[in-house]
Design a protein around this motif. Structure first.
Motif, PDB file in Angstrom:
ATOM      1  N   PHE A  89      -7.408   2.260  -4.355  1.00 53.09           N
ATOM      2  CA  PHE A  89      -7.854   1.396  -3.441  1.00 53.09           C
ATOM      3  C   PHE A  89      -9.556   1.236  -3.463  1.00 53.09           C
ATOM      4  O   PHE A  89      -9.972   0.276  -3.202  1.00 53.09           O
ATOM      5  CB  PHE A  89      -7.525   2.016  -1.874  1.00 53.09           C
ATOM      6  CG  PHE A  89      -8.469   3.200  -1.549  1.00 53.09           C
ATOM      7  CD1 PHE A  89      -7.898   4.594  -2.104  1.00 53.09           C
ATOM      8  CD2 PHE A  89      -9.491   3.122  -0.519  1.00 53.09           C
ATOM      9  CE1 PHE A  89      -8.534   5.734  -1.709  1.00 53.09           C
ATOM     10  CE2 PHE A  89     -10.228   4.311  -0.253  1.00 53.09           C
ATOM     11  CZ  PHE A  89      -9.754   5.704  -0.845  1.00 53.09           C
TER      12      PHE A  89
ATOM     13  N   SER B  50       0.697  -1.318   0.115  1.00 52.51           N
ATOM     14  CA  SER B  50       0.037   0.006   0.139  1.00 52.51           C
ATOM     15  C   SER B  50       0.856   1.280   0.044  1.00 52.51           C
ATOM     16  O   SER B  50       1.954   1.306   0.724  1.00 52.51           O
ATOM     17  CB  SER B  50      -0.729  -0.004   1.011  1.00 52.51           C
ATOM     18  OG  SER B  50      -0.178   0.079   2.423  1.00 52.51           O
TER      19      SER B  50
ATOM     20  N   VAL C 149      -1.175  -0.371  -4.494  1.00 53.33           N
ATOM     21  CA  VAL C 149      -2.458   0.289  -4.081  1.00 53.33           C
ATOM     22  C   VAL C 149      -1.992   1.900  -3.725  1.00 53.33           C
ATOM     23  O   VAL C 149      -1.357   2.052  -2.958  1.00 53.33           O
ATOM     24  CB  VAL C 149      -3.201  -0.499  -3.047  1.00 53.33           C
ATOM     25  CG1 VAL C 149      -4.633   0.315  -2.831  1.00 53.33           C
ATOM     26  CG2 VAL C 149      -3.455  -1.920  -3.158  1.00 53.33           C
TER      27      VAL C 149
END
Lengths: 321, 650, 181, 288
Positions: free
Chosen positions: D256, D150, D224
């Motif tokens: 996301f 992420s 992401v």
């Protein structure tokens, strides 16, 4: 028999309850009538202002003045009565410390007018008309009393000899006061005719070390009739309030509202109570203190319900305008 | 109202006050007030001539009240009280107006400052008229001392008091004494082995007939006042009978939790059992059973291998906590420090990259009896070829602690030396400023420079992992370039912080903390050992970060303070106290819970509250809380305060 | 108007704490582009403190800040260096030292021009304008990427704009005038 | 149904249409109503603040003035817009000269800044108002341990962001709630180079490369993101950057909200997933 007492009863910024309370002395009212000539009592008899101005200085023995001072008219009459009375008695909570009208000191004239003449849901006032002291009417210029920016207690406007507390004073208190005057058994000037210590002194509820974990309003709980109300989270003004009312509220399981005013050694009833309550809040830190405090509905109106006009920041004599 | 004769003295404090406040004008204006018979200003009122001036005026002009407008009463109120007493006037007929801290030091505008100073002095004049003479009280002293904390400074303090022949209770939270120093290997600048210099002192503590040692213990309550404290201590069970335990360690070897629990003493670098000996030189050298991990104590189910293994039959699972109460004359606080948790600065990768360690972990690694038997090793067991030391992690940083932790520069230099000494790796020290101020320190720095350590002037900004190695990113500020330096190991030299329970301890003892969170001394320069609570003294890192020599020195200083009280045999205590007018008291009991010192009790017969004036500190909390106005604090009553306010507003 | 460059910087929002710098280099060490700078962030502070306004404002380095705020959050003395970078670029713009770095600042004027005119941004138009203002050959470099974006439906051809363009232009102009005081 | 105001920002109407599509899709599923701020304008990003500080306040402030006082918080999907809007609010409180400047200019044009709404990033709103428990409930198609890193970027967390500026946690937690396998990643809040990619590509390319390179090294299948600028730099320029640094392996860069939508059962095309320059098809094979 001694000459009859010349008695005046006047009503300023008040609800009228004090006048009713005098009637509430029941059969004793006859004794009062027996002992006194009522020379002025606007609520019960017809009088004109000229009647007052015609009286000689000292011609009134006792003036029972109820209500606070918030208009020029009330101030003027208070001064006129003072000049003609041997004893000026602040009768009831409003006269003594401003009472409930005194809560107007939390705001000001402008704000109050906005609310009353503009903002309430039922008011339509498109031209935004406000009360004026001078009005050029068809019959000539009319004068209305001016409303002051704040409310004054009687003793902030004129000298007061005795205080009879209560909202309204209980018949027992009234009778004690009248008896003292009629029989000439007068306490030192400035005395409040009631108890000396706080209500807690004679309160029979069981008291322990105090901690408040939650604030409650009277309708939210049925309080334990044996235990101190403060300990149950109800804001009881008993600790700061003068004894002498006969525990009317607490006997009926309601917290004291403070209408007998501060006890002898307390100079600022609200501040003292606020301090006391803040001290016994059961909190660990700033944050939990704020959270708990936020659950207390209207603290200013609670602790100063009857005495805001006489709180330290407002307690000074009214000067001329 | 009777007329007073008031003298007002305005101090210039050199230029401290007079540089901003027009003292002459304040004096002139105040001289015009009624009842002020003399008003003078002077360069240094606290000096001998200044005090003489006041004394002479009292004698010659018959002054009955004195106002001194000068610095904070914390500084010189006692001085001027003595001056009044020297001239035969009760010291409490003095009022000070603080026109330095409250005016000249915080106001730029000279005219405003002069106006404010004048208002404060007027308030003081109005107030002093209502002052009443008060007599100070003297009380006898208990000749025992409580030392809280068994690190090097606590040990030093305890030993010195004990050597002077007086009883000491030494209370330690951990299961052993020695504190952080016991974890060290070498100490700067002489490279003495920490154990060699500390262990004898620890043994002395264990053997001294005058020291009662309580480990696994903490203070839960302190009552009383200087000379007469009552301290309540809770001792946690160790589940070991101390009289029987020989410290052999058989229980530890037998415990089925063996090698499963991260060992605190090794800063998590080794694993221990649930029953264990804290470390080989521990005092007391007794086993301890950790109730958070012992299977029997947590799950009520265990093979009891330890009990079987113990030849001395010392294990006792029925032990409970014990509460002790001690009467002591003074308390020495030596609770030490906590290490800044480097995880709070994620950019350094502590807790993420196994070869990023903190200073104490490095100490354990280099310690011969430590988890690696003194070898500096990477997570994979090999020796590093290059090591970076990052200074000021959590110190000198607004985001965490603004202060300098004082010991890290020197310990970093020591780390560099030890790396060189143990494995001859390249060492890069990332520093902002090198602070090597102590005796022999600069010489040591010089020596380590000559050993070939790379000193890079620039704060390590980030530690990254690249191609399996750690990379320190920083600016080499002397070069003026951004650099990325690949290394095998990073040592984060983290800040020394106030202990996590500092606030609790401060509250229990009724002392203050300074802005940085450490316990506050009376005066940062002239009284760094005493607290603002009489009879409670500070030693070591609980007051501020310091190295071993300074901790030892402060430990001795605190012991001297404690011994001084014992030697005098009595102490003066402040006469300012609260009193209850029982005629006014309504027995509501609001005050009782408010008193921090437990000085108020309810008289069961009269149902009125009563104050024990010997215990009362005169803090005034009860007076503020008392709703019926029945409680008054002498020297600070409502009439006096309202008069002061009136004066200020006049 | 200002005693020196330091006091000038301090007079702008965000520049206040510059004198607290202890030259530790955390800003440089945290900066993702400092490796390419002649004057690193720490050095820029030094230059400001040494009153070398011209050197600072003409420097290409002030246009290398990516506004990632790493220096700001890590600075142990609470200096908002990203804000200071903005102040320096503002001054370079105002004092025309931007001309030193035309190739780069051309992008800024292209962007700003579009915003002042229409109030919303269109990347396609921005790239074209930037290229024409600096070096039209740049268009060729952007072309392959542009094509991909078009295919994926990620390029807008109709220039977006706010409805109340008058209002937007007026406030931008007022701000410009006020800033120029 | 909870209502929010929505400030999409310029990118979401152009290069980040996929983000806009997925935001609307996901919030629709969650029964959240978005009302777009009428006649909004560009926030000025990092460009206007570089040129004129007061203009840099004026642009975001106009949006705040146009947003309604009581129609809910202002939700912003773009990190740069989020920071610009939040910063002007911060500056208005902190700096008198800015406050007075903005109010004075607005008073001449009939704009008013009374009762500004609270500015929140979309991720912040999802984490705080909807909560992970509710998100988990909505998952109909778990991401089956698809390996992701992420990447929060800078301006979501610095300098006024809502998550840890060095080691942000929110995006990790959200992705785990969807069933993705979140890999340790030290570049979470490192910078993508933002507009430097146009003006000084040599600088930005290096920054993007170090992000992508670590993502590949830890074994990520996708990156992401929460910001259209990050997406553009990491996605559209990836080919050029990989060529320049001789890297192999393409990494899809996905919003996301697109993964949320997939997990909640929406189709790829509803979420604009096909618009990625680097195709996500292979990485998403696992979940069909």
């Amino acid at each position: 028999m001694a000459p009859k007492l010349q008695l005046a009863i006047y009503w300023a910024a008040a609800c009228g309850g004090c006048d009713v309370a005098i009637l509430d002395t029941d059969e004793k009212i006859l004794d009062i009538a027996e002992a006194a000539d009522i020379v002025l009592w606007p609520i019960a008899m017809d009088f004109k202002y000229e009647d007052i101005y015609k009286m000689e200085p000292g011609s009134i023995d006792v003036c029972l003045f109820n209500g606070a001072i918030r208009t020029s008219e009330q101030e003027e009459i208070a001064k006129a009565l003072r000049a003609r009375s041997k004893f000026m008695i602040a009768f009831g909570a409003c006269a003594a410390w401003g009472g409930i009208p005194g809560l107007a000191n939390l705001t000001n004239r402008e704000e109050i007018f906005n609310t009353v003449y503009q903002e309430t849901a039922t008011t339509i006032n498109e031209e935004d008309i406000r009360p004026d002291t001078n009005y050029p009417g068809p019959e000539g210029e009319l004068h209305l009393p001016r409303i002051y920016d704040r409310v004054w207690s009687l003793d902030q406007v004129v000298n007061v000899d005795y205080y009879v507390p209560g909202c309204p004073p209980t018949p027992e208190t009234i009778w004690t006061a009248i008896l003292a005057i009629v029989t000439g058994n007068l306490p030192p000037k400035g005395t409040t005719i009631a108890g000396i210590k706080s209500l807690c002194d004679t309160c029979e509820r069981e008291k322990t070390e105090k901690k408040i974990t939650q604030f409650k309003r009277p309708f939210e709980i049925i309080a334990d009739p044996k235990k101190c109300l403060l300990e149950q989270g109800l804001i009881c003004c008993g600790p700061v309030t003068r004894d002498g009312c006969g525990h009317r509220c607490t006997n009926n399981n309601m917290p004291c509202r403070g209408c007998y005013g501060p006890s002898e050694k307390v100079s600022d009833q609200g501040a003292k109570l606020l301090n006391a309550i803040a001290s016994i809040m059961d909190v660990k830190d700033e944050k939990s203190a704020q959270e708990l405090a936020a659950t207390w509905e209207d603290p200013a109106g609670t602790v100063y319900r009857f005495s805001l006009a006489k709180s330290l920041i407002y307690d000074y004599k009214k000067g001329g305008e | 109202m009777s007329d007073h004769k008031i003298g007002v003295y305005v101090c210039h404090c050199g230029s401290n006050i007079n540089g901003v406040v027009n003292c002459a004008k304040v004096t002139e204006e105040i001289g015009k007030l009624g009842e002020v018979v003399v008003a003078k200003d002077y360069k240094y009122m606290c000096s001998d001539p200044g005090q003489e001036m006041i004394k002479n005026d009292i004698r010659e002009k018959g002054l009955d009240r004195v106002v001194v407008a000068a610095c904070s009463p914390r500084m010189h109120e006692p001085t001027f009280r003595r001056a009044l007493e020297g001239a035969g006037l009760n010291g409490y007929l003095l009022e000070m107006a603080n026109i330095r801290e409250h005016v000249s030091w915080v106001t730029k505008d000279k005219e405003e400052a002069t106006k404010k100073a004048l208002s404060l002095v007027k308030g003081a004049v109005k107030r002093v008229k209502l002052h009443e003479p008060i007599e100070e009280r003297e009380v006898p002293v208990t000749n025992t001392t409580l030392v809280l904390g068994g690190g090097i400074s606590g040990i030093q303090a305890a030993l010195q008091v004990a050597e002077a022949g007086h009883k000491v209770y030494l209370i330690e939270q951990k299961q052993y004494i020695g504190g952080n120093m016991a974890k060290f290997d070498k100490t700067f600048p002489t490279l003495d082995c920490a154990a060699c210099i500390l262990t004898p002192k620890m043994v002395d503590v264990g053997q001294s007939p005058n020291i009662e040692l309580y480990t696994s213990s903490e203070v839960i309550k302190v009552d009383g006042y200087v000379g007469n404290f009552t301290v309540t201590v809770r001792e946690k069970p160790r589940y070991i009978n101390h009289d029987k335990c020989t410290g052999c360690g058989d229980c530890a070897s037998a415990c089925i939790m063996k090698n499963r629990i991260p060992h605190e003493f090794d800063e998590g670098l080794s694993k221990r059992s649930a029953a264990y000996i804290p470390f080989p030189q521990a005092v007391p050298l007794k086993a301890v059973i950790d109730d958070e991990n012992c299977l029997l104590l947590t799950r009520k189910k265990c093979t009891l291998a330890c009990v079987k293994a113990c030849g001395a039959k010392a294990i006792n699972f029925n032990q409970h906590e014990t509460i002790h109460e001690f009467k002591v004359g003074s308390i020495i606080l030596a609770t030490g420090f906590d290490l800044f948790d480097a995880k709070r600065s994620p950019q350094y990768g502590y807790g993420k990259y196994p070869n990023v360690i903190n200073g104490l972990q490095f100490e354990r690694m280099t310690n011969a009896s430590g988890p690696t038997s003194g070898h500096i090793t990477l997570a994979d067991g090999t020796e590093p070829k290059s090591v970076a030391v990052i200074h000021c992690v959590g110190s000198r940083d607004e985001n965490y602690n603004k202060y300098c932790s004082r010991v890290c520069c020197m310990s970093s230099v020591k780390f560099a030396h030890l790396v060189k000494d143990h494995c001859d790796a390249e060492v890069y020290e990332f520093y902002i400023d090198m602070r090597t101020f102590g005796k022999g320190y600069e010489e040591f720095y010089n020596r380590v420079q000559e050993e070939g350590v790379h000193f890079i002037r620039g704060k390590g900004a980030e530690v990254a992992q690249k191609d399996g190695r750690l990379v320190v990113k920083a600016e080499d500020t002397l070069l003026g370039q951004y650099r990325e330096i690949p290394v095998d190991m990073v040592i984060l030299n983290t800040a020394l912080e106030p202990r996590v329970d500092a606030e609790k301890v401060a509250q229990t003892l009724g002392i203050s903390r300074s802005g940085d969170g450490f316990f506050m001394e009376s005066h940062i320069k002239l009284d760094p050992v005493t607290t603002t609570t009489d009879g409670i003294y500070l030693a070591g890192c609980c007051q501020s970060p310091k190295d071993i020599p300074d901790s030892v020195a402060q430990g001795s200083a605190a012991a001297a303070q404690s011994l001084a009280i014992i030697a005098t045999g009595k102490v003066k205590i402040s006469p300012i106290s609260a009193s209850i007018d029982s005629e006014q008291c309504a027995g509501c009991q609001i005050c009782i819970g408010l008193c921090t010192y437990r000085a108020i009790k309810l008289n069961e017969e009269t149902l009125r509250a009563e104050i024990n004036e010997a215990v009362c500190k005169g803090c005034g909390t009860c007076a503020a809380g008392c709703p019926s106005g029945a409680i008054k604090v002498s020297h600070f009553n409502d009439d006096q305060l309202l008069a002061q306010i009136e004066g200020v507003l006049a | 108007m200002f005693e020196d460059f330091t006091s000038e910087i301090m007079s702008y929002p965000g520049g206040e704490k510059i004198t607290a710098c202890m030259q530790c280099g955390t800003c440089t060490g945290s900066c993702p582009t400092s490796h390419a700078m002649q004057y690193t962030p720490r050095k820029l502070i030094s230059l400001i403190r040494a009153n070398q306004k011209d050197t600072v404002l003409k420097s290409l380095d002030i246009w290398k800040c990516a506004s990632c705020y790493s220096c700001t959050t890590r600075c142990p003395r609470g200096i908002k260096f990203t804000d200071i970078m903005y102040i320096l670029k503002n001054l370079a713009w105002k004092e025309q030292t931007k001309k030193e770095n035309k190739d780069i600042t051309g992008f800024y004027s292209a962007f700003q021009g579009l915003i002042e005119k229409r109030g919303r941004m269109n990347e396609t138009e921005l790239i074209m304008k930037y290229s024409f203002q600096t070096n039209p050959a740049k268009l060729l470099e952007f072309a392959p990427l542009g094509m991909k974006m078009i295919i994926k439906g990620r390029a807008a051809f109709i220039a977006p704009k706010v409805r109340n363009q008058d209002q937007l232009q007026k406030i931008m102009k007022l701000a410009q005038e006020r800033g120029g005081e | 149904m909870i209502a929010y105001q929505y400030y999409p920002g310029c990118s979401l109407h152009a290069s980040a249409r996929d983000y806009d599509e997925s935001v609307k899709g996901v919030l629709g599923c969650l029964e959240i109503k978005l009302e777009e701020v009428p006649d909004w304008n560009c926030c000025g990003a990092t460009i206007t603040p570089s040129l004129n500080q007061l203009q840099a306040q004026i642009l975001p402030a106009r949006n705040l003035a146009l947003a309604a006082e009581n129609k809910g918080d202002l939700i912003v999907p773009c990190n740069a817009c989020y920071m610009s809007l939040k910063k002007v609010q911060h500056n208005m409180v902190k700096y008198k000269e800015i406050r007075e400047g903005v109010i004075d200019i607005f008073s001449q044009t009939g704009l008013s800044l009374t009762g500004m709404p609270k500015v929140r990033h979309l991720l912040e709103m999802i984490m705080e108002d909807i909560g992970l428990a509710k998100v988990k409930e909505m998952v109909t198609k778990t991401l089956k341990d698809i390996k992701i890193v992420s990447y929060s970027g800078c301006q979501l967390v610095r300098p006024l962001g809502f998550d840890d500026p060095e080691d942000p946690q929110a995006l990790d937690q959200l992705m785990e709630a969807l069933g993705a396998k979140v890999l340790p990643f030290s570049q979470k809040s490192h910078c993508c180079g933002s507009s430097l990619i146009t003006t000084q590509p040599e600088l930005a390319f290096k920054m993007v490369d170090s992000i992508l390179e670590e993502a590949r090294k830890v074994g990520a299948e996708m990156v992401v993101v929460t910001c259209p600028m990050c997406q553009l730099n990491l996605d559209a320029y990836q080919g050029q950057i990989n060529n320049k640094f001789n890297r192999t392996g393409e990494l899809p860069i996905i919003y996301f909200t697109q993964l949320m939508g997939l997990a909640m059962g929406m189709s790829k095309s509803q979420l604009g997933i096909q618009r990625g320059i680097v195709s996500s098809n292979k990485a998403l094979e696992k979940i069909g």
